[in-house]
Design an enzyme around this catalytic site. Structure first.
Site, short mmCIF file in Angstrom:
data_model
loop_
_atom_site.label_atom_id
_atom_site.label_comp_id
_atom_site.label_asym_id
_atom_site.label_seq_id
_atom_site.Cartn_x
_atom_site.Cartn_y
_atom_site.Cartn_z
N HIS A 18 57.43 55.35 112.97
CA HIS A 18 56.05 55.43 113.45
C HIS A 18 55.97 56.29 114.72
O HIS A 18 55.08 57.12 114.87
CB HIS A 18 55.52 54.03 113.81
CG HIS A 18 55.35 53.10 112.65
ND1 HIS A 18 55.82 51.80 112.67
CD2 HIS A 18 54.77 53.26 111.43
CE1 HIS A 18 55.50 51.20 111.53
NE2 HIS A 18 54.88 52.06 110.76
N LYS A 43 49.29 40.62 104.23
CA LYS A 43 50.45 40.62 105.14
C LYS A 43 50.22 39.59 106.25
O LYS A 43 49.16 39.58 106.86
CB LYS A 43 50.61 41.99 105.79
CG LYS A 43 50.98 43.12 104.85
CD LYS A 43 51.29 44.37 105.65
CE LYS A 43 51.44 45.60 104.77
NZ LYS A 43 51.60 46.83 105.55
N ARG A 92 56.63 58.50 103.40
CA ARG A 92 58.10 58.42 103.31
C ARG A 92 58.50 58.85 101.91
O ARG A 92 58.23 59.95 101.50
CB ARG A 92 58.56 56.99 103.62
CG ARG A 92 58.40 56.65 105.09
CD ARG A 92 58.45 55.16 105.30
NE ARG A 92 57.26 54.53 104.74
CZ ARG A 92 56.99 53.25 104.78
NH1 ARG A 92 57.85 52.44 105.34
NH2 ARG A 92 55.88 52.76 104.27
N SER A 130 58.74 48.61 108.61
CA SER A 130 58.66 47.44 109.49
C SER A 130 59.19 46.20 108.76
O SER A 130 59.88 45.37 109.36
CB SER A 130 57.20 47.18 109.90
OG SER A 130 56.70 48.26 110.62
#
Ligand code: ADP
Length: 170
Positions: A18, A43, A92, A130
């Site tokens: 990030h 989440k 990504r 993360s």
């Protein structure tokens, strides 16, 4: 007119991937607002919004045109209310593509004036997330080189607190 970009995400916690995107984006735009989602559907964050904001702010002091704010609701609404015309997203592996493409189309539909700019993750961060970092930390693994040192310390502390707190059976 100043070009303002919003970089939205959960950042639970912010990783070096990030930070890499943020640093590169700060060179492309006059101002970048890192928009930290208070809640993200599906989440449950490890760090509270206050902790995530503090951990990010402590690690971006060297980027003078970056600010960090909490947000809830639509990203396009947040961007519009902050006079931002760009949303930055990091990409990504190929697996990010479909979700990001859907999100881009929906945001375009909601506000065609706001453009999404995709930036490729640095090669060393392609497989960094993360969630992976949290899993490693919770299992007692070393997250050096994946997150800034102060975030690594907070991860270790939070993980050991979680491990020492008896979990209720559900
Ligand atoms: P979200 O919950 O919106 O997916 P994240 O905090 O997981 O938020 O990620 C925020 C943004 O950062 C997304 O665009 C994501 O693709 C990007 N990102 C996540 N990890 C990396 C990484 N290792 N390198 C570059 N970009 C990343």
């Amino acid at each position: 007119m100043a070009k303002v970009a919003v970089y939205p995400g959960s950042f639970d916690p912010m990783t070096l991937g990030h930070l890499d995107i943020l640093t590169r984006a700060s060179k492309l735009f006059d101002r970048v607002i890192m928009a930290v989602a208070q809640q993200s559907s599906g989440k449950r964050p490890l760090f509270t919004i206050e902790e995530r904001l503090r951990l990010i702010r402590d690690n971006v002091t060297h980027l003078p045109n970056v600010s960090v704010e909490a947000f809830s609701g639509l990203t396009v609404a947040f961007a519009q209310s902050h006079q931002a015309s760009v949303i930055i997203r990091g990409l990504r592996a190929v697996s990010d593509f479909e979700y990001e493409f859907k999100m881009y189309q929906m945001n375009m539909h909601l506000n065609p004036e706001i453009e999404t700019v995709f930036m490729m993750a640095g090669p060393e961060y392609h497989f960094l997330s993360s969630s992976m970092v949290k899993e490693v930390a919770l299992l007692g693994g070393d997250v050096t080189g994946l997150v800034p040192p102060s975030i690594g310390e907070s991860l270790a502390k939070t993980s050991s607190q979680m491990l020492s707190t008896p979990q209720k059976d559900t």
